[in-house]
Design a protein around this motif. Structure first.
Motif, short mmCIF file in Angstrom:
data_model
loop_
_atom_site.label_atom_id
_atom_site.label_comp_id
_atom_site.label_asym_id
_atom_site.label_seq_id
_atom_site.Cartn_x
_atom_site.Cartn_y
_atom_site.Cartn_z
N ALA A 89 51.55 79.72 69.21
CA ALA A 89 50.20 80.17 68.88
C ALA A 89 49.59 79.19 67.89
O ALA A 89 50.27 78.72 66.98
N GLN A 90 48.31 78.88 68.06
CA GLN A 90 47.62 77.98 67.14
C GLN A 90 46.40 78.70 66.56
O GLN A 90 45.50 79.08 67.29
N PHE A 91 46.41 78.89 65.25
CA PHE A 91 45.32 79.56 64.57
C PHE A 91 44.65 78.59 63.60
O PHE A 91 45.33 77.87 62.88
N GLU A 92 43.34 78.61 63.57
CA GLU A 92 42.59 77.85 62.58
C GLU A 92 42.22 78.83 61.46
O GLU A 92 41.37 79.71 61.66
N VAL A 93 42.84 78.68 60.32
CA VAL A 93 42.71 79.65 59.24
C VAL A 93 41.79 79.12 58.15
O VAL A 93 42.08 78.10 57.51
N PRO A 94 40.66 79.79 57.88
CA PRO A 94 39.77 79.35 56.80
C PRO A 94 40.47 79.47 55.44
O PRO A 94 41.23 80.40 55.20
N LEU A 95 40.19 78.51 54.57
CA LEU A 95 40.75 78.54 53.22
C LEU A 95 39.85 79.29 52.25
O LEU A 95 40.30 79.75 51.20
N THR A 96 38.58 79.40 52.59
CA THR A 96 37.63 80.09 51.73
C THR A 96 36.73 80.99 52.56
O THR A 96 36.66 80.86 53.79
N SER A 97 36.02 81.88 51.89
CA SER A 97 35.08 82.76 52.55
C SER A 97 34.02 83.19 51.54
O SER A 97 34.32 83.35 50.35
N THR A 98 32.80 83.34 52.02
CA THR A 98 31.73 83.84 51.15
C THR A 98 31.12 85.11 51.73
O THR A 98 30.02 85.50 51.35
N GLU A 99 31.83 85.76 52.63
CA GLU A 99 31.33 86.99 53.22
C GLU A 99 31.12 88.04 52.13
O GLU A 99 31.98 88.25 51.28
N GLY A 100 29.99 88.69 52.17
CA GLY A 100 29.71 89.71 51.17
C GLY A 100 29.16 89.16 49.87
O GLY A 100 28.88 89.90 48.94
N GLY A 101 29.03 87.81 49.78
CA GLY A 101 28.45 87.22 48.59
C GLY A 101 29.41 86.88 47.48
O GLY A 101 29.01 86.33 46.45
N CYS A 102 30.70 87.16 47.65
CA CYS A 102 31.70 86.84 46.63
C CYS A 102 32.53 85.66 47.10
O CYS A 102 33.12 85.71 48.19
#
Length: 262
Positions: free
Chosen positions: A90-103
């Motif tokens: 399985a190959q997943f591209e995993v984000p290192l950061t997120s700004t969902e919700g404004g935080c």
């Protein structure tokens, strides 16, 4: 087109390529820097996984992980690889950061729910949980090299359940090899992390003092009676009870079912 007009068009085109060349030379590009890493997961036959990337507020941020809204999980991202009878990757591209919700959030861990089949019935399924954690930075980044490889070994633990003593199995997965040093989040961008799951050929009893091993296989201790659900051996190495395999066969030795010569 006149000679003057042709010269003007050519000069305009040269200007365009010159500007483009300056942008490339200066590092300007419309391509955004990679803010994720590739997670490769190798699975044995009969396995499936669900992955969960968990995020926490970036260091120094005073905000908190936004609350769930419907199916939206700002602090979680989900991944899945379906069961296959063959070995698969399985190959997943995993984000290192997120700004969902404004935080502003950063990746804290990646958890695995590992499922494996040991029989044809729907309930002939074992499950265990394992994962990887990430940190802000390493005091010695040279300790971690890429691609980083985690090796996790799973094993079947068998036991009997119910009045007919059906064999059921519990899946247990553990890390046997991990990278030296910290898996530093700030070094992961654009990199690859590989997780290799394997299945041990050796099965073991789920609970101690309930089976005794002989050259032909494991025998289930009798306990107080055929109906004793716990059936500890308690030093009795001559009294054993029959059991049923997941496919319904009546057996006396696990995993061969019957003793050699019978």
């Amino acid at each position: 087109m006149s000679e003057a007009e042709a010269f003007g068009a050519a000069r305009h085109m040269l200007y365009f390529f010159a500007v483009a060349g300056v942008m490339v030379a200066s590092g300007c590009s419309v391509i955004k820097p990679t803010d994720s890493f590739t997670l490769l997961t190798e699975l044995p036959p009969g396995f499936s996984i669900k992955g969960e990337a968990s995020y926490v507020p970036r260091t120094g941020e005073m905000c908190s992980v936004p609350a769930k809204k419907g199916r939206n999980y700002p602090g979680l991202k989900f991944f899945e690889q379906k069961l296959s009878d063959k070995a698969q990757t399985a190959q997943f591209e995993v984000p290192l950061t997120s700004t969902e919700g404004g935080c502003p959030l950063v990746l804290a861990s990646f958890g695995y729910e590992v499922d494996a089949k040991y029989g044809a019935a729907q309930l002939n399924l074992g499950r265990d949980y394992t994962g990887i954690s990430f940190q802000d930075g390493s005091t010695n980044p040279s300790l971690t090299t890429y691609p980083t490889i985690f090796k996790k070994e799973c094993q079947w633990l068998f036991r009997t359940i119910g009045p007919k003593n059906y064999i059921t199995k519990i899946l247990q997965c553990k890390t046997i090899t991990a990278p030296q040093g910290v898996v530093s989040r700030d070094q992961l961008s654009g990199k690859t992390v590989k997780v290799q799951f394997s299945l041990s050929k050796e099965e073991s009893p789920y609970m101690g003092d309930t089976w005794i091993k002989f050259p032909e296989g494991w025998k289930r201790c009798m306990g107080k009676s055929l109906e004793d659900p716990y059936a500890f051996c308690n030093g009795n190495t001559t009294s054993f009870k029959p059991f049923k395999m997941p496919d319904g066969r009546d057996c006396t030795v696990y995993p061969n079912c019957t003793e050699q010569g019978q």
